[in-house]
Scaffold this motif. Sequence first.
Motif, PDB file in Angstrom:
ATOM      1  N   ALA A 106       0.836  -1.202   0.000  1.00  0.00           N
ATOM      2  CA  ALA A 106       0.000   0.000   0.000  1.00  0.00           C
ATOM      3  C   ALA A 106       0.873   1.255   0.000  1.00  0.00           C
ATOM      4  O   ALA A 106       0.633   2.197  -0.763  1.00  0.00           O
ATOM      5  N   GLY A 107       1.903   1.266   0.827  1.00  0.00           N
ATOM      6  CA  GLY A 107       2.798   2.421   0.909  1.00  0.00           C
ATOM      7  C   GLY A 107       3.515   2.710  -0.392  1.00  0.00           C
ATOM      8  O   GLY A 107       3.621   3.868  -0.817  1.00  0.00           O
ATOM      9  N   GLU A 108       4.017   1.668  -1.026  1.00  0.00           N
ATOM     10  CA  GLU A 108       4.734   1.833  -2.301  1.00  0.00           C
ATOM     11  C   GLU A 108       3.813   2.413  -3.376  1.00  0.00           C
ATOM     12  O   GLU A 108       4.205   3.290  -4.137  1.00  0.00           O
ATOM     13  N   VAL A 109       2.596   1.906  -3.441  1.00  0.00           N
ATOM     14  CA  VAL A 109       1.648   2.364  -4.459  1.00  0.00           C
ATOM     15  C   VAL A 109       1.263   3.823  -4.202  1.00  0.00           C
ATOM     16  O   VAL A 109       1.225   4.637  -5.130  1.00  0.00           O
ATOM     17  N   ILE A 110       1.015   4.169  -2.962  1.00  0.00           N
ATOM     18  CA  ILE A 110       0.668   5.552  -2.627  1.00  0.00           C
ATOM     19  C   ILE A 110       1.832   6.489  -2.937  1.00  0.00           C
ATOM     20  O   ILE A 110       1.656   7.575  -3.498  1.00  0.00           O
ATOM     21  N   ARG A 111       3.043   6.073  -2.580  1.00  0.00           N
ATOM     22  CA  ARG A 111       4.232   6.899  -2.879  1.00  0.00           C
ATOM     23  C   ARG A 111       4.372   7.118  -4.385  1.00  0.00           C
ATOM     24  O   ARG A 111       4.599   8.238  -4.846  1.00  0.00           O
ATOM     25  N   GLU A 112       4.218   6.059  -5.160  1.00  0.00           N
ATOM     26  CA  GLU A 112       4.334   6.174  -6.615  1.00  0.00           C
ATOM     27  C   GLU A 112       3.256   7.095  -7.182  1.00  0.00           C
ATOM     28  O   GLU A 112       3.512   7.880  -8.092  1.00  0.00           O
ATOM     29  N   TYR A 113       2.057   6.991  -6.651  1.00  0.00           N
ATOM     30  CA  TYR A 113       0.963   7.857  -7.101  1.00  0.00           C
ATOM     31  C   TYR A 113       1.297   9.319  -6.833  1.00  0.00           C
ATOM     32  O   TYR A 113       1.124  10.182  -7.698  1.00  0.00           O
ATOM     33  N   LEU A 114       1.764   9.604  -5.629  1.00  0.00           N
ATOM     34  CA  LEU A 114       2.124  10.985  -5.285  1.00  0.00           C
ATOM     35  C   LEU A 114       3.221  11.501  -6.209  1.00  0.00           C
ATOM     36  O   LEU A 114       3.146  12.633  -6.711  1.00  0.00           O
ATOM     37  N   LYS A 115       4.227  10.683  -6.442  1.00  0.00           N
ATOM     38  CA  LYS A 115       5.321  11.096  -7.337  1.00  0.00           C
ATOM     39  C   LYS A 115       4.796  11.386  -8.736  1.00  0.00           C
ATOM     40  O   LYS A 115       5.211  12.366  -9.367  1.00  0.00           O
ATOM     41  N   GLU A 116       3.911  10.532  -9.238  1.00  0.00           N
ATOM     42  CA  GLU A 116       3.349  10.753 -10.569  1.00  0.00           C
ATOM     43  C   GLU A 116       2.531  12.048 -10.613  1.00  0.00           C
ATOM     44  O   GLU A 116       2.431  12.690 -11.651  1.00  0.00           O
ATOM     45  N   GLU A 117       1.963  12.436  -9.480  1.00  0.00           N
ATOM     46  CA  GLU A 117       1.203  13.675  -9.384  1.00  0.00           C
ATOM     47  C   GLU A 117       2.111  14.896  -9.191  1.00  0.00           C
ATOM     48  O   GLU A 117       1.619  16.012  -9.036  1.00  0.00           O
ATOM     49  N   GLY A 118       3.425  14.668  -9.162  1.00  0.00           N
ATOM     50  CA  GLY A 118       4.367  15.775  -9.015  1.00  0.00           C
ATOM     51  C   GLY A 118       4.631  16.177  -7.579  1.00  0.00           C
ATOM     52  O   GLY A 118       5.099  17.286  -7.307  1.00  0.00           O
ATOM     53  N   ILE A 119       4.360  15.270  -6.644  1.00  0.00           N
ATOM     54  CA  ILE A 119       4.554  15.548  -5.217  1.00  0.00           C
ATOM     55  C   ILE A 119       5.723  14.717  -4.716  1.00  0.00           C
ATOM     56  O   ILE A 119       5.757  13.496  -4.889  1.00  0.00           O
ATOM     57  N   ARG A 120       6.679  15.376  -4.100  1.00  0.00           N
ATOM     58  CA  ARG A 120       7.828  14.658  -3.538  1.00  0.00           C
ATOM     59  C   ARG A 120       7.348  13.795  -2.369  1.00  0.00           C
ATOM     60  O   ARG A 120       6.628  14.277  -1.500  1.00  0.00           O
ATOM     61  N   ALA A 121       7.751  12.535  -2.384  1.00  0.00           N
ATOM     62  CA  ALA A 121       7.288  11.617  -1.345  1.00  0.00           C
ATOM     63  C   ALA A 121       8.337  10.560  -1.056  1.00  0.00           C
ATOM     64  O   ALA A 121       9.100  10.163  -1.937  1.00  0.00           O
ATOM     65  N   GLU A 122       8.333  10.126   0.170  1.00  0.00           N
ATOM     66  CA  GLU A 122       9.264   9.105   0.645  1.00  0.00           C
ATOM     67  C   GLU A 122       8.492   8.147   1.536  1.00  0.00           C
ATOM     68  O   GLU A 122       7.569   8.553   2.244  1.00  0.00           O
ATOM     69  N   LEU A 123       8.866   6.878   1.488  1.00  0.00           N
ATOM     70  CA  LEU A 123       8.251   5.862   2.340  1.00  0.00           C
ATOM     71  C   LEU A 123       9.320   5.268   3.241  1.00  0.00           C
ATOM     72  O   LEU A 123      10.363   4.808   2.754  1.00  0.00           O
ATOM     73  N   VAL A 124       9.079   5.315   4.543  1.00  0.00           N
ATOM     74  CA  VAL A 124       9.983   4.647   5.479  1.00  0.00           C
ATOM     75  C   VAL A 124       9.219   3.509   6.145  1.00  0.00           C
ATOM     76  O   VAL A 124       8.004   3.554   6.281  1.00  0.00           O
ATOM     77  N   THR A 125       9.962   2.498   6.532  1.00  0.00           N
ATOM     78  CA  THR A 125       9.381   1.300   7.112  1.00  0.00           C
ATOM     79  C   THR A 125       9.785   1.193   8.571  1.00  0.00           C
ATOM     80  O   THR A 125      10.963   1.318   8.899  1.00  0.00           O
ATOM     81  N   VAL A 126       8.797   0.954   9.421  1.00  0.00           N
ATOM     82  CA  VAL A 126       9.085   0.735  10.841  1.00  0.00           C
ATOM     83  C   VAL A 126       8.700  -0.689  11.198  1.00  0.00           C
ATOM     84  O   VAL A 126       7.801  -1.273  10.597  1.00  0.00           O
ATOM     85  N   ARG A 127       9.410  -1.235  12.152  1.00  0.00           N
ATOM     86  CA  ARG A 127       9.143  -2.609  12.583  1.00  0.00           C
ATOM     87  C   ARG A 127       7.766  -2.725  13.196  1.00  0.00           C
ATOM     88  O   ARG A 127       7.318  -1.842  13.919  1.00  0.00           O
ATOM     89  N   THR A 128       7.140  -3.821  12.940  1.00  0.00           N
ATOM     90  CA  THR A 128       5.827  -4.108  13.514  1.00  0.00           C
ATOM     91  C   THR A 128       5.961  -4.348  15.015  1.00  0.00           C
ATOM     92  O   THR A 128       6.862  -5.052  15.454  1.00  0.00           O
ATOM     93  N   ILE A 129       5.074  -3.741  15.757  1.00  0.00           N
ATOM     94  CA  ILE A 129       5.008  -4.018  17.187  1.00  0.00           C
ATOM     95  C   ILE A 129       3.967  -5.123  17.342  1.00  0.00           C
ATOM     96  O   ILE A 129       2.770  -4.888  17.283  1.00  0.00           O
TER      97      ILE A 129
END
Length: 161
Positions: A106-129
């Motif tokens: 989900a995060g990767e797809v949302i990040r790619e969508y934002l980038k395609e829309e011309g919005i700078r975006a980054e996805l970081v991953t945190v460990r599951t609690i």
Amino acid sequence: MAKVHVCAVGTSLLRNSLEDESVRKEVEKLGLKDWDRLRFDDDRQNRIRQNFELLKSVLFDFLKRKGKSASAELDSLLSAFEKLGHGKDEVYVLLYSTNTSNAQLAGEVIREYLKEEGIRAELVTVRTISSEETFYEGIEDLFDKVVYRILKFREQGDEVY
């Protein structure tokens, strides 16, 4: 000075995508009918990982067709940009998700969508609690990857939302 928007990524995109017949068929073919609700230790997380690129493509196409209504994260972010009068060129989005395959997808797809829309975006991953034993590691990871970044943005004079 950037307008930094920080957003946790869940699996609303995956849940909403099941309303689309072509996505639902692909997901069911892989035995992932309830892919938005998989526990971190569910073996089907591996199936998502093994079919990551295919699923990413299917989801991205769905997201392009549906727009922000396909994802709670995008709906919130894009609505906030509009309400606050933040232009695409001044916005930076810091997305964070857990390390589960469904949240990563989900995060990767949302990040790619934002980038395609011309919005700078980054996805970081945190460990599951996932248990009492991993609670402190997960919180530490969240602080290292998200809270620390927020403090750095503010230190640079960026506005953080």
